[in-house]
Write an enzyme that holds these catalytic residues in place. Structure first.
Site, PDB file in Angstrom:
ATOM      1  CB  CYS A 383      -2.878   2.463   0.962  1.00 34.37           C
ATOM      2  SG  CYS A 383      -3.863   1.222   1.808  1.00 34.37           S
ATOM      3  CG  HIS A 509      -1.163   4.321   5.096  1.00 38.72           C
ATOM      4  ND1 HIS A 509      -1.825   5.271   4.353  1.00 38.72           N
ATOM      5  CD2 HIS A 509      -1.935   3.222   5.074  1.00 38.72           C
ATOM      6  CE1 HIS A 509      -2.964   4.772   3.915  1.00 38.72           C
ATOM      7  NE2 HIS A 509      -3.058   3.522   4.336  1.00 38.72           N
ATOM      8  CD  GLU A 511       0.625   7.894   4.572  1.00 33.87           C
ATOM      9  OE1 GLU A 511       1.502   7.163   4.079  1.00 33.87           O
ATOM     10  OE2 GLU A 511      -0.595   7.706   4.375  1.00 33.87           O
TER      11      GLU A 511
HETATM   12  N1  GLN Z   1      -9.489   0.836  -0.275  1.00 33.78           N
HETATM   13  C1  GLN Z   1      -8.277   0.089  -0.183  1.00 33.78           C
HETATM   14  C2  GLN Z   1      -8.397  -1.085   0.782  1.00 33.78           C
HETATM   15  O1  GLN Z   1      -9.245  -1.056   1.655  1.00 33.78           O
HETATM   16  C3  GLN Z   1      -7.113   0.964   0.165  1.00 33.78           C
HETATM   17  C4  GLN Z   1      -7.207   1.627   1.507  1.00 33.78           C
HETATM   18  C5  GLN Z   1      -6.289   2.813   1.686  1.00 33.78           C
HETATM   19  O2  GLN Z   1      -5.820   3.399   0.707  1.00 33.78           O
HETATM   20  N2  GLN Z   1      -6.061   3.224   2.919  1.00 33.78           N
HETATM   21  O3  GLN Z   1      -7.648  -2.004   0.702  1.00 33.78           O
END
Ligand code: GLN
Length: 536
Positions: A383, A509, A511
């Site tokens: 992310c 994600h 995970e």
């Molecule tokens: N801050 C970033 C976004 O909103 C990544 C979010 C995250 O790592 N969950 O796109």
């Protein structure tokens, strides 16, 4: 099974005893007997969901396939049961009130005074039963957050009392307490447990099973004493001794026949004890692994034990399926600089760049990525970690000086990461990100494709910003390929550098979907690359 059975799990004495692990372990044991089981968590705070809480308040925010920002205990439930949870598995006081207030505004209460009892308790009970009646689970295990006696959990406890009364044998209460060891007296003390059970009794609930958390084995006599003082049958007092891994807890409970006690209390046939083959195989491989793999997580919440819970567990699972012991190092991204990067990352076999929000600690992530890229260290960006890989590549390889995400700098000259179109008019912060599972198509031959061994995958998301597709050609010409994209929106979900051994960034994600019996392929592949990197 004719009627759904309801099991409540409450906690007493102190918090952080691991109610979630006990609920998940009991669920696992019942599932191993062929029952369909789901576990839900009730959180007594006012936030509508934990999505607006930062990790200092509440550890990791877990995300369900249907896009609910949830308590991290749902991660345990999924890792243990290998069954996805949904929005219905995590309910807060805020959500209960929100729904009651909405009904009140619509006039649904027909002029009645709306009260905690019965309106709030009815709404709680409706949410408990929802999983049983609609989804036809055999067992619904409901964990009540907090500790018995907390002001804010009272309506939940009252709802449990009513349900126990209404459902009779089909509803039981498992109460988890703590038995402290007083070093000076060289004795274990049961008084806090007695008090906590009394507190439950005052609220009209007689617990059916007690689980005593303890650092070392408790004597038969002590368990008998607890049974006697607390009106609980002797075989219904179970001890949960500290074990090296949470994944051993189901076996600890099985040894004491806790699942049998549950079945008997609920009028079900006991039958043969399940073997738990896949589960034991996992623990066996863990015990057999002698060599280690050293992985570092670079993030800004590294001092918090639960901030990257699902990533920690995914790495552990991936290490075990690669027959290695995981040596995990947490690296504070705010403290990582060009001057200390070799000292901090030099001996690692692989590096994870953690997800996150905001500017703090971002420079350290760039430093770690540059180090991994220049030294060909296996690196997985998740992310924000993936977005940082993109920014670092833009700045240091493509020469786009000052490239950034518009999250960090709205007026950056090169918006390589930008706000998603549908996010531009969002003003409400709660539940408004791109959330939940989305399709992703992987490019054949890519590292991601080789890991998943298929083209079409689904993983969960939680973000507002995205790779800016205007730069796609420039990146691909420079050596960073977009190897995964959403088939409907063409959003870039995966980037990687084929020139390196294993350098992959994912907007999703991975995970959240890794479980004990089904580890996430991307983590398994990343850890394998880390091991290969070590032996080369
Ligand atoms: N801050 C970033 C976004 O909103 C990544 C979010 C995250 O790592 N969950 O796109």
């Amino acid at each position: 099974m004719a009627d759904t059975k309801y099991i409540f799990v409450t906690g007493g004495v102190v918090s952080s005893l691991g109610k979630g692990i006990i609920a998940a372990s009991l669920g696992k044991l019942l599932q191993a007997r062929g029952y369909s089981v789901t576990i839900q968590k009730f959180d007594p705070y006012i936030n509508v969901d934990p999505g607006t809480l930062n990790p200092y308040e509440h550890g990791e925010c877990y995300v369900t396939v249907d896009g609910h920002e949830a308590d991290l205990d749902l991660g345990h439930y999924e890792r243990f049961l290998n069954v996805p949870t949904t929005r219905a598995n995590n309910v807060t006081t805020g959500r209960i009130y929100q729904s009651v207030i909405e009904k009140e505004r619509k006039g649904d209460y027909l002029g009645k005074t709306v009260q905690v009892v019965p309106h709030i308790t009815d709404e709680i009970k409706r949410n408990v039963k929802l999983l049983g009646s609609k989804n036809k689970f055999d067992f619904v295990i409901t964990e009540i957050g907090g500790t018995v006696g907390d002001i804010e959990s009272l309506p939940f406890i009252e709802s449990m009392r009513q349900l126990k009364w209404e459902l009779g044998k089909n509803c039981i209460c498992v109460h988890l307490t703590y038995v402290p060891y007083i070093a000076a007296a060289k004795e274990y003390k049961t008084k806090p447990t007695q008090h906590s059970v009394k507190q439950l009794q005052e609220l009209g609930i007689q617990p059916d099973i007690l689980v005593l958390r303890t650092e070392r084995r408790l004597s038969r006599d002590l368990l008998r004493k607890v049974a006697l003082f607390c009106n609980v049958a002797e075989e219904a007092v179970v001890q949960s001794i500290d074990v090296p891994t949470i994944y051993e807890v189901p076996l600890v409970l099985q040894e004491q026949k806790m699942d049998e006690t549950v079945l008997k209390k609920m009028g079900l046939e006991v039958g043969p004890t399940p073997e738990m083959k896949a589960w034991k195989e996992f623990l066996h491989r863990k015990a057999q692994a002698t060599e280690t793999v050293k992985i570092g997580i670079v993030g800004k919440y590294v001092e918090l034990q639960d901030a990257y819970k699902s990533i920690d567990e995914s790495l552990l699972q991936a290490a075990i399926y690669n027959d290695r012991t995981l040596e995990l190092r947490m690296i504070h991204s705010e403290k990582l600089t060009e001057a200390n990067v070799i000292e901090q990352l030099g001996d690692l076999d692989g590096i994870v760049i953690a997800p996150g929000f905001g500017q703090r600690g971002i420079e350290g992530k760039f430093t770690a990525i540059k180090y991994a890229r220049e030294n060909n260290k296996p690196c997985l960006g998740i992310c924000l970690g993936m977005q940082c890989m993109v920014i670092e590549f833009a700045r240091n390889v493509l020469g786009l000086e000052g490239a950034n995400s518009t999250e960090m700098e709205t007026n950056t000259p090169y918006k390589v990461i930008d706000l998603m179109e549908e996010q531009k008019n969002v003003t409400n912060m709660g539940g408004s990100m791109r959330l939940g599972a989305y399709d992703c198509v992987l490019k054949k031959g890519s590292k991601a494709y080789k890991a998943y061994k298929k083209e079409n995958i689904q993983e969960r998301h939680r973000h507002r910003f995205e790779f800016n597709s205007q730069y796609r050609d420039q990146f691909e010409a420079g050596g960073m390929l977009c190897t995964g994209e959403n088939p409907e929106t063409n959003l870039v979900e995966v980037v990687e550098m084929p020139a390196l051994n294993w350098f992959v960034g994912v907007q999703f994600h991975p995970e959240y979907s890794s479980t004990v019996v089904s580890p996430n392929p991307l983590f398994v592949s990343f850890v394998k690359a880390a091991i290969d990197n070590k032996t080369n």
